[in-house]
Design a protein around this motif. Structure first.
Motif, short mmCIF file in Angstrom:
data_model
loop_
_atom_site.label_atom_id
_atom_site.label_comp_id
_atom_site.label_asym_id
_atom_site.label_seq_id
_atom_site.Cartn_x
_atom_site.Cartn_y
_atom_site.Cartn_z
N LEU B 68 0.84 -1.20 0.00
CA LEU B 68 0.00 0.00 0.00
C LEU B 68 0.88 1.25 0.00
O LEU B 68 1.75 1.40 0.85
CB LEU B 68 -0.91 0.00 1.23
CG LEU B 68 -1.86 -1.20 1.36
CD1 LEU B 68 -2.68 -1.07 2.63
CD2 LEU B 68 -2.75 -1.32 0.15
N ILE B 69 0.63 2.13 -0.94
CA ILE B 69 1.41 3.35 -1.06
C ILE B 69 0.51 4.56 -0.88
O ILE B 69 -0.55 4.65 -1.49
CB ILE B 69 2.13 3.40 -2.41
CG1 ILE B 69 3.19 2.30 -2.47
CG2 ILE B 69 2.77 4.78 -2.64
CD1 ILE B 69 3.82 2.12 -3.82
N ASN B 70 0.98 5.48 -0.03
CA ASN B 70 0.26 6.72 0.21
C ASN B 70 1.22 7.89 0.04
O ASN B 70 2.24 7.96 0.71
CB ASN B 70 -0.32 6.72 1.63
CG ASN B 70 -1.15 7.96 1.90
OD1 ASN B 70 -1.52 8.68 0.98
ND2 ASN B 70 -1.43 8.22 3.15
N HIS B 71 0.89 8.78 -0.86
CA HIS B 71 1.72 9.97 -1.11
C HIS B 71 0.95 11.15 -0.52
O HIS B 71 0.26 11.86 -1.24
CB HIS B 71 1.97 10.13 -2.61
CG HIS B 71 3.04 11.09 -2.95
ND1 HIS B 71 3.76 10.99 -4.12
CD2 HIS B 71 3.53 12.16 -2.30
CE1 HIS B 71 4.64 11.97 -4.18
NE2 HIS B 71 4.52 12.69 -3.08
N ALA B 72 1.10 11.32 0.79
CA ALA B 72 0.23 12.24 1.53
C ALA B 72 0.53 13.71 1.27
O ALA B 72 -0.36 14.56 1.36
CB ALA B 72 0.36 11.95 3.03
N SER B 73 1.77 14.02 0.97
CA SER B 73 2.13 15.42 0.75
C SER B 73 3.28 15.48 -0.24
O SER B 73 3.76 14.45 -0.71
CB SER B 73 2.57 16.06 2.08
OG SER B 73 3.85 15.57 2.47
N LEU B 74 3.73 16.68 -0.55
CA LEU B 74 4.81 16.85 -1.53
C LEU B 74 6.17 16.44 -0.96
O LEU B 74 7.16 16.50 -1.66
CB LEU B 74 4.86 18.29 -2.01
CG LEU B 74 3.74 18.69 -2.97
CD1 LEU B 74 3.78 20.18 -3.26
CD2 LEU B 74 3.83 17.90 -4.27
N THR B 75 6.20 16.05 0.31
CA THR B 75 7.47 15.64 0.90
C THR B 75 7.42 14.27 1.57
O THR B 75 8.41 13.82 2.14
CB THR B 75 7.96 16.68 1.94
OG1 THR B 75 6.97 16.79 2.96
CG2 THR B 75 8.19 18.04 1.29
N LEU B 76 6.29 13.60 1.52
CA LEU B 76 6.16 12.34 2.25
C LEU B 76 5.40 11.30 1.45
O LEU B 76 4.31 11.55 0.94
CB LEU B 76 5.44 12.58 3.58
CG LEU B 76 5.08 11.33 4.39
CD1 LEU B 76 6.34 10.59 4.83
CD2 LEU B 76 4.22 11.70 5.59
N SER B 77 5.99 10.12 1.36
CA SER B 77 5.31 8.95 0.81
C SER B 77 5.57 7.78 1.75
O SER B 77 6.64 7.69 2.36
CB SER B 77 5.84 8.62 -0.59
OG SER B 77 5.22 7.45 -1.11
N THR B 78 4.57 6.92 1.89
CA THR B 78 4.75 5.74 2.74
C THR B 78 4.42 4.48 1.96
O THR B 78 3.55 4.48 1.08
CB THR B 78 3.86 5.80 3.99
OG1 THR B 78 2.49 5.87 3.59
CG2 THR B 78 4.21 7.00 4.85
N LEU B 79 5.16 3.42 2.29
CA LEU B 79 4.92 2.09 1.74
C LEU B 79 4.59 1.19 2.92
O LEU B 79 5.39 1.08 3.86
CB LEU B 79 6.17 1.58 1.02
CG LEU B 79 6.17 0.09 0.64
CD1 LEU B 79 5.13 -0.20 -0.44
CD2 LEU B 79 7.57 -0.34 0.17
N THR B 80 3.42 0.55 2.88
CA THR B 80 3.04 -0.40 3.92
C THR B 80 3.00 -1.79 3.31
O THR B 80 2.27 -2.02 2.34
CB THR B 80 1.67 -0.05 4.52
OG1 THR B 80 1.72 1.27 5.08
CG2 THR B 80 1.31 -1.04 5.62
N VAL B 81 3.81 -2.68 3.86
CA VAL B 81 3.80 -4.07 3.45
C VAL B 81 2.83 -4.79 4.36
O VAL B 81 3.06 -4.90 5.58
CB VAL B 81 5.20 -4.70 3.55
CG1 VAL B 81 5.18 -6.14 3.04
CG2 VAL B 81 6.22 -3.87 2.77
N THR B 82 1.71 -5.22 3.82
CA THR B 82 0.67 -5.83 4.64
C THR B 82 0.83 -7.35 4.68
O THR B 82 1.26 -7.96 3.70
CB THR B 82 -0.72 -5.49 4.10
OG1 THR B 82 -0.84 -6.03 2.78
CG2 THR B 82 -0.94 -3.99 4.04
#
Lengths: 111, 115
Positions: B68-82
């Motif tokens: 799961l990838i979330n690019h919440a802002s212009l400086t932050l992205s997260t990758l969640t391995v479920t």
């Protein structure tokens, strides 16, 4: 489909022995060719961007050149700390956002 | 300039649990961020591309429900391995592309080990 081929796969040099790494590419509408250095267990470090044939860029002992079909990374009088994997990548004019990477050249400089 | 950080740098988790990896561009705004996976002695494999405020685009063969990838802002992205499994153990690297440029700047990577 964009393709990037790097040679040789591995290269062992003596300290001070100059050489060149090759990156051959096939791309639809080159937007940029990029060289990175990657040390074991770390992310790639950006070195150069080349945009058009004939362009050259230098940084310390490294010099990158570009033709319409290939790029060379020349390393002059290398030191042991230049040992790393050098990656070449291209950005095409196609719709994809990302870069296409070669498999890299693993360079070892022996003291 | 053009510094990208990743957190954590390494993580060990048990099979079946989820793990989140953060990627931040520290001194520039990144309209696009990328997530790669790298196996030992192999080159980078692009997993997905994310643009701020929109859904990520996954490469063929990458399970979007697992990564799961979330690019919440212009400086932050997260990758969640479920629901991680041992075969998900790998070196995950993010990169960020500044507005108006083609080159990507990479984070230091996250070593994930699933036991």
């Amino acid at each position: 489909e964009d393709q990037v081929t790097q040679s040789p796969e591995a290269l062992r040099l003596q300290e001070g022995e100059s050489s060149s790494l090759n990156c051959s590419y096939t791309v639809s509408g080159l937007r940029g060719l990029f060289w990175y250095r990657q040390d074991p267990g770390k992310g790639p470090e950006f070195l150069f961007t080349l945009y058009s044939a004939g362009e050259e860029k230098e940084k310390e002992r490294l010099k990158a050149t570009l033709t319409k079909k290939e790029s060379f990374l020349h390393i002059t009088a290398p030191k042991p700390e230049d040992s790393a994997t050098y990656l070449c990548a291209v950005k095409s004019g196609g719709g994809a956002d990302g870069l296409t990477f070669g498999k890299g050249t693993h360079l070892i400089i022996q003291p | 300039g053009a510094v990208v950080s990743q957190h954590p740098s390494w993580v060990i988790c048990k099979s079946g649990t989820s793990v989140k990896i953060e990627c931040r561009s520290l001194d520039f705004q990144a309209t696009t961020m990328f997530w790669y996976r790298q196996f030992p002695k192999q080159s980078l494999m692009l997993m997905a591309t994310s643009n701020e405020g929109s859904k990520a685009t996954y490469e063929q063969g990458v399970e979007k429900d697992k990564f799961l990838i979330n690019h919440a802002s212009l400086t932050l992205s997260t990758l969640t391995v479920t629901s991680a499994h041992p075969e998900d153990s790998s070196f995950y690297i993010c990169s960020a592309r500044p507005r108006g440029l083609y080159e990507q700047y990479f984070g230091p990577g996250t070593r994930l080990t699933v036991t």
